[in-house]
Motif scaffolding. Structure first.
Motif, short mmCIF file in Angstrom:
data_model
loop_
_atom_site.label_atom_id
_atom_site.label_comp_id
_atom_site.label_asym_id
_atom_site.label_seq_id
_atom_site.Cartn_x
_atom_site.Cartn_y
_atom_site.Cartn_z
N GLY A 27 7.59 -8.83 -22.43
CA GLY A 27 6.91 -7.72 -23.08
C GLY A 27 5.94 -6.98 -22.19
N ILE A 28 6.05 -7.15 -20.88
CA ILE A 28 5.12 -6.52 -19.93
C ILE A 28 5.83 -5.36 -19.21
N TRP A 29 5.18 -4.19 -19.26
CA TRP A 29 5.71 -3.03 -18.53
C TRP A 29 5.34 -3.19 -17.05
N ARG A 30 6.32 -3.07 -16.16
CA ARG A 30 6.07 -3.21 -14.72
C ARG A 30 6.66 -2.00 -13.98
N GLY A 31 5.98 -1.58 -12.92
CA GLY A 31 6.47 -0.46 -12.13
C GLY A 31 5.66 -0.31 -10.86
N THR A 32 5.69 0.87 -10.29
CA THR A 32 4.93 1.14 -9.08
C THR A 32 4.04 2.36 -9.31
N ALA A 33 2.97 2.44 -8.52
CA ALA A 33 2.04 3.56 -8.65
C ALA A 33 1.23 3.67 -7.36
N GLN A 34 0.40 4.69 -7.30
CA GLN A 34 -0.48 4.87 -6.15
C GLN A 34 -1.93 4.84 -6.60
N LYS A 35 -2.75 4.22 -5.75
CA LYS A 35 -4.18 4.21 -6.00
C LYS A 35 -4.90 4.08 -4.67
N ASP A 36 -5.88 4.94 -4.45
CA ASP A 36 -6.62 4.96 -3.20
C ASP A 36 -5.69 5.16 -2.00
N GLY A 37 -4.64 5.97 -2.21
CA GLY A 37 -3.71 6.27 -1.14
C GLY A 37 -2.72 5.18 -0.82
N LYS A 38 -2.70 4.12 -1.61
CA LYS A 38 -1.79 3.00 -1.35
C LYS A 38 -0.77 2.86 -2.47
N GLN A 39 0.45 2.47 -2.10
CA GLN A 39 1.49 2.18 -3.07
C GLN A 39 1.32 0.74 -3.54
N VAL A 40 1.24 0.55 -4.85
CA VAL A 40 1.03 -0.79 -5.40
C VAL A 40 1.97 -1.03 -6.57
N THR A 41 2.19 -2.31 -6.88
CA THR A 41 2.89 -2.65 -8.11
C THR A 41 1.85 -2.66 -9.23
N VAL A 42 2.29 -2.35 -10.42
CA VAL A 42 1.35 -2.26 -11.54
C VAL A 42 2.01 -2.82 -12.79
N ALA A 43 1.19 -3.40 -13.66
CA ALA A 43 1.71 -3.99 -14.90
C ALA A 43 0.80 -3.62 -16.06
N LEU A 44 1.41 -3.47 -17.24
CA LEU A 44 0.67 -3.17 -18.47
C LEU A 44 1.15 -4.14 -19.55
N ASP A 45 0.21 -4.91 -20.14
CA ASP A 45 0.63 -5.84 -21.20
C ASP A 45 0.41 -5.23 -22.58
N PHE A 46 0.78 -5.99 -23.61
CA PHE A 46 0.72 -5.44 -24.97
C PHE A 46 -0.68 -5.19 -25.47
N GLN A 47 -1.69 -5.79 -24.80
CA GLN A 47 -3.08 -5.56 -25.17
C GLN A 47 -3.65 -4.29 -24.56
N GLY A 48 -2.90 -3.72 -23.59
CA GLY A 48 -3.39 -2.53 -22.90
C GLY A 48 -4.03 -2.83 -21.57
N ASN A 49 -4.02 -4.11 -21.13
CA ASN A 49 -4.56 -4.45 -19.83
C ASN A 49 -3.69 -3.90 -18.72
N VAL A 50 -4.30 -3.22 -17.75
CA VAL A 50 -3.59 -2.68 -16.59
C VAL A 50 -3.97 -3.52 -15.38
N VAL A 51 -2.95 -4.06 -14.69
CA VAL A 51 -3.20 -4.95 -13.56
C VAL A 51 -2.42 -4.45 -12.35
N ALA A 52 -3.10 -4.26 -11.24
CA ALA A 52 -2.45 -3.81 -10.01
C ALA A 52 -2.04 -5.02 -9.18
N GLY A 53 -0.91 -4.89 -8.50
CA GLY A 53 -0.46 -5.95 -7.61
C GLY A 53 0.15 -7.13 -8.33
N ALA A 54 0.36 -7.03 -9.66
CA ALA A 54 0.95 -8.14 -10.41
C ALA A 54 2.44 -8.25 -10.09
N GLN A 55 2.89 -9.46 -9.87
CA GLN A 55 4.31 -9.69 -9.55
C GLN A 55 5.02 -10.32 -10.75
#
Length: 251
Positions: A223-251
């Motif tokens: 149930g976790i949304w996973r993808g890629t995004a940019q932050k501070d000029g860097k490409q990172v993996t990102v995840a969003l759980d059902f509670q709305g928590n956004v986590v960068a670099g999650a594998q």
């Protein structure tokens, strides 16, 4: 003598002919009463949830109940009117008691609401299954048959949310309480659980957390949304759980 027996038989048949529609109307009215009471409870309880629920998944479910049951209630009222049946103006005493409990209860609102929805949909599915199979009024029977798949879908949704609530409780009990705010850090995130965010909502939520160029979003089996995004000029993996928590670099 034969004439008298014939007249008696005819009188009996006439009595049965008049009694049958009355009995049928009683059965149809009973279905209308119960279906309307349950439908009104769904809408009213979910309106309370819109203002008091903490979990985003619960809020999203509540909105769907307002939309779907609101439409079903309106359709039932139209059919009942055509069939000269009376639709109750308000829900029954048992459901009123539950609404009062939601409004004034001190227990966790989300848990109380989810439990009530599980029970209510179990009752609704049973009611509509029975009438869809053996209903005595053709239009109401069709209504029951057409509405039943939606009720079963709701039932599956609330069971997943209930499961996610249990997962959340066990996962976060030794860390921090589950949160639904994007500005609060939950060290246990991303938390597995039934995720009702659409892809567009997930992307918006991640962007609100300061990421750009969000792409390749997919929802995994937890149930976790996973993808890629940019932050501070860097490409990172990102995840969003059902509670709305956004986590960068999650594998």
């Amino acid at each position: 003598m034969k004439h008298r027996l014939l007249m008696t038989a005819l009188s009996t048949c006439a009595a049965l002919a008049f009694a049958a529609p009355s009995y049928a109307a009683d059965k149809a009215q009973d279905f209308v009463d119960k279906a309307a009471a349950g439908g009104m409870f769904e809408v009213e309880s979910s309106k309370i949830a819109q203002g008091k629920a903490q979990d985003q998944a619960v809020k999203d479910f509540a909105q769907k109940m307002i939309d779907d049951h609101g439409a079903a209630n309106a359709k039932l009222e139209t059919i009942a009117g055509e069939q000269k049946l009376k639709v109750p103006a308000q829900t029954d005493a048992a459901h009123k008691s539950e609404l009062d409990s939601l409004n004034t209860g001190k227990d966790s609102f989300d848990e109380s609401y989810v439990k009530m929805q599980r029970d209510a949909h179990a009752d609704a599915v049973k009611l509509f299954e029975g009438y869809a199979k053996d209903g005595d009024n053709a239009q109401l029977k069709t209504f029951a048959q057409e509405t039943l798949p939606t009720l079963k879908m709701h039932q599956e949704m609330i069971e997943k949310i209930a499961s996610g609530t249990n997962d959340k409780s066990s996962t976060t009990s030794s860390t921090t309480p589950a949160v639904s705010r994007s500005d609060t850090n939950n060290p246990a995130a991303p938390v597995p659980g039934a995720n009702s965010f659409t892809e567009a909502q997930a992307k918006s939520r991640i962007q609100d957390a300061g990421f750009s160029n969000v792409s390749a979003l997919t929802k995994d089996d937890k149930g976790i949304w996973r993808g890629t995004a940019q932050k501070d000029g860097k490409q990172v993996t990102v995840a969003l759980d059902f509670q709305g928590n956004v986590v960068a670099g999650a594998q």
